[in-house]
Design a protein around this motif. Structure first.
Motif, PDB file in Angstrom:
ATOM      1  N   MET A   1       0.851  -1.174   0.000  1.00  0.00           N
ATOM      2  CA  MET A   1       0.000   0.000   0.000  1.00  0.00           C
ATOM      3  C   MET A   1       0.899   1.241   0.000  1.00  0.00           C
ATOM      4  O   MET A   1       1.826   1.340   0.793  1.00  0.00           O
ATOM      5  CB  MET A   1      -0.889  -0.029   1.248  1.00  0.00           C
ATOM      6  N   ASP A   2       0.605   2.167  -0.892  1.00  0.00           N
ATOM      7  CA  ASP A   2       1.369   3.408  -0.950  1.00  0.00           C
ATOM      8  C   ASP A   2       0.978   4.314   0.209  1.00  0.00           C
ATOM      9  O   ASP A   2      -0.126   4.236   0.729  1.00  0.00           O
ATOM     10  CB  ASP A   2       1.123   4.130  -2.272  1.00  0.00           C
ATOM     11  N   THR A  47      -4.535   4.973   8.154  1.00  0.00           N
ATOM     12  CA  THR A  47      -4.924   4.865   6.751  1.00  0.00           C
ATOM     13  C   THR A  47      -6.138   5.756   6.495  1.00  0.00           C
ATOM     14  O   THR A  47      -6.828   6.174   7.431  1.00  0.00           O
ATOM     15  CB  THR A  47      -5.302   3.414   6.368  1.00  0.00           C
ATOM     16  N   TYR A 100       8.616   2.542   8.767  1.00  0.00           N
ATOM     17  CA  TYR A 100       8.831   2.213   7.361  1.00  0.00           C
ATOM     18  C   TYR A 100      10.157   2.833   6.948  1.00  0.00           C
ATOM     19  O   TYR A 100      10.699   3.688   7.650  1.00  0.00           O
ATOM     20  CB  TYR A 100       7.690   2.734   6.473  1.00  0.00           C
ATOM     21  N   LYS A 111       6.223   4.510  -1.963  1.00  0.00           N
ATOM     22  CA  LYS A 111       5.797   3.242  -2.564  1.00  0.00           C
ATOM     23  C   LYS A 111       5.893   2.137  -1.520  1.00  0.00           C
ATOM     24  O   LYS A 111       6.886   2.026  -0.814  1.00  0.00           O
ATOM     25  CB  LYS A 111       6.743   2.955  -3.735  1.00  0.00           C
ATOM     26  N   ASP A 112       4.854   1.333  -1.414  1.00  0.00           N
ATOM     27  CA  ASP A 112       4.820   0.183  -0.513  1.00  0.00           C
ATOM     28  C   ASP A 112       5.165   0.538   0.937  1.00  0.00           C
ATOM     29  O   ASP A 112       5.957  -0.141   1.582  1.00  0.00           O
ATOM     30  CB  ASP A 112       5.774  -0.918  -1.011  1.00  0.00           C
ATOM     31  N   ALA A 113       4.562   1.604   1.451  1.00  0.00           N
ATOM     32  CA  ALA A 113       4.779   1.999   2.847  1.00  0.00           C
ATOM     33  C   ALA A 113       4.297   0.916   3.799  1.00  0.00           C
ATOM     34  O   ALA A 113       4.890   0.695   4.845  1.00  0.00           O
ATOM     35  CB  ALA A 113       4.083   3.318   3.153  1.00  0.00           C
ATOM     36  N   LEU A 114       3.218   0.246   3.433  1.00  0.00           N
ATOM     37  CA  LEU A 114       2.713  -0.918   4.182  1.00  0.00           C
ATOM     38  C   LEU A 114       2.647  -2.085   3.221  1.00  0.00           C
ATOM     39  O   LEU A 114       2.068  -1.999   2.155  1.00  0.00           O
ATOM     40  CB  LEU A 114       1.305  -0.649   4.738  1.00  0.00           C
ATOM     41  N   ARG A 115       3.241  -3.178   3.618  1.00  0.00           N
ATOM     42  CA  ARG A 115       3.239  -4.370   2.739  1.00  0.00           C
ATOM     43  C   ARG A 115       2.315  -5.420   3.261  1.00  0.00           C
ATOM     44  O   ARG A 115       2.049  -5.570   4.360  1.00  0.00           O
ATOM     45  CB  ARG A 115       4.647  -4.927   2.627  1.00  0.00           C
TER      46      ARG A 115
END
Length: 115
Positions: A1-2, A47, A100, A111-115
Motif C-alpha cells: 500500500m502506498d 490509513t 517504514y 511506494k509500498d509503505a505498508l506491505r
C-alpha cells in the motif's frame, strides 16, 4: 500500500475525521485505501481512503470547501498555480505507529509503505 506524507497537525485532523479534503497543487489518480505517514517520524500512523479528486477552479469554490480542509477564515492565500482537492473518507488511526523505510527522493508518496 502506498503512503502519503503529511505534516502535523494536518495528519491528526485527517485521522480524527475533521479534515475530509487534502489540497494539493497536483491531481492524483489514486483511489482507495492509502497509508498516512507523519512527516519527520519515519512511521505510518493510520490509513484513509481517497474517494475522488477534482480541480478547484474558482475562489468561490475554494471558500465553500475551506472548512472541510480545516483552513481558518483569515488564511486567504493559495500557494499553488492550480489547486486540486482530494476527498478523504474512512480514516483509521493505528494504536501503534508502524515504522517504514523512506527512500531518497520520496517527498509526497512512498511506494509500498505498508506491505
Amino acid at each position: 500500500m502506498d503512503g502519503l506524507i503529511i505534516k502535523a497537525p494536518y495528519i491528526n485532523w485527517i485521522l480524527k475525521g475533521e479534515k475530509t479534503i487534502e489540497l494539493r497543487g497536483f491531481n492524483t489518480k489514486k483511489r482507495g485505501k492509502i497509508a498516512l505517514i507523519e512527516s519527520g517520524t519515519g512511521c505510518v500512523v493510520g490509513t484513509v481512503e481517497i474517494t475522488n479528486a477534482f480541480e478547484i477552479a474558482t475562489r468561490s469554490q475554494y471558500e465553500k470547501l475551506r472548512l472541510r480542509h480545516c483552513v481558518r477564515a483569515e488564511r486567504k492565500d493559495i500557494r499553488y498555480k492550480r489547486l486540486w482537492a482530494w476527498e478523504l473518507k474512512k480514516q483509521e488511526m493505528f494504536e501503534e505507529p508502524i515504522p517504514y523505510e523512506q527512500q531518497k527522493g520520496q517527498e509526497v508518496w512512498v511506494k509500498d509503505a505498508l506491505r
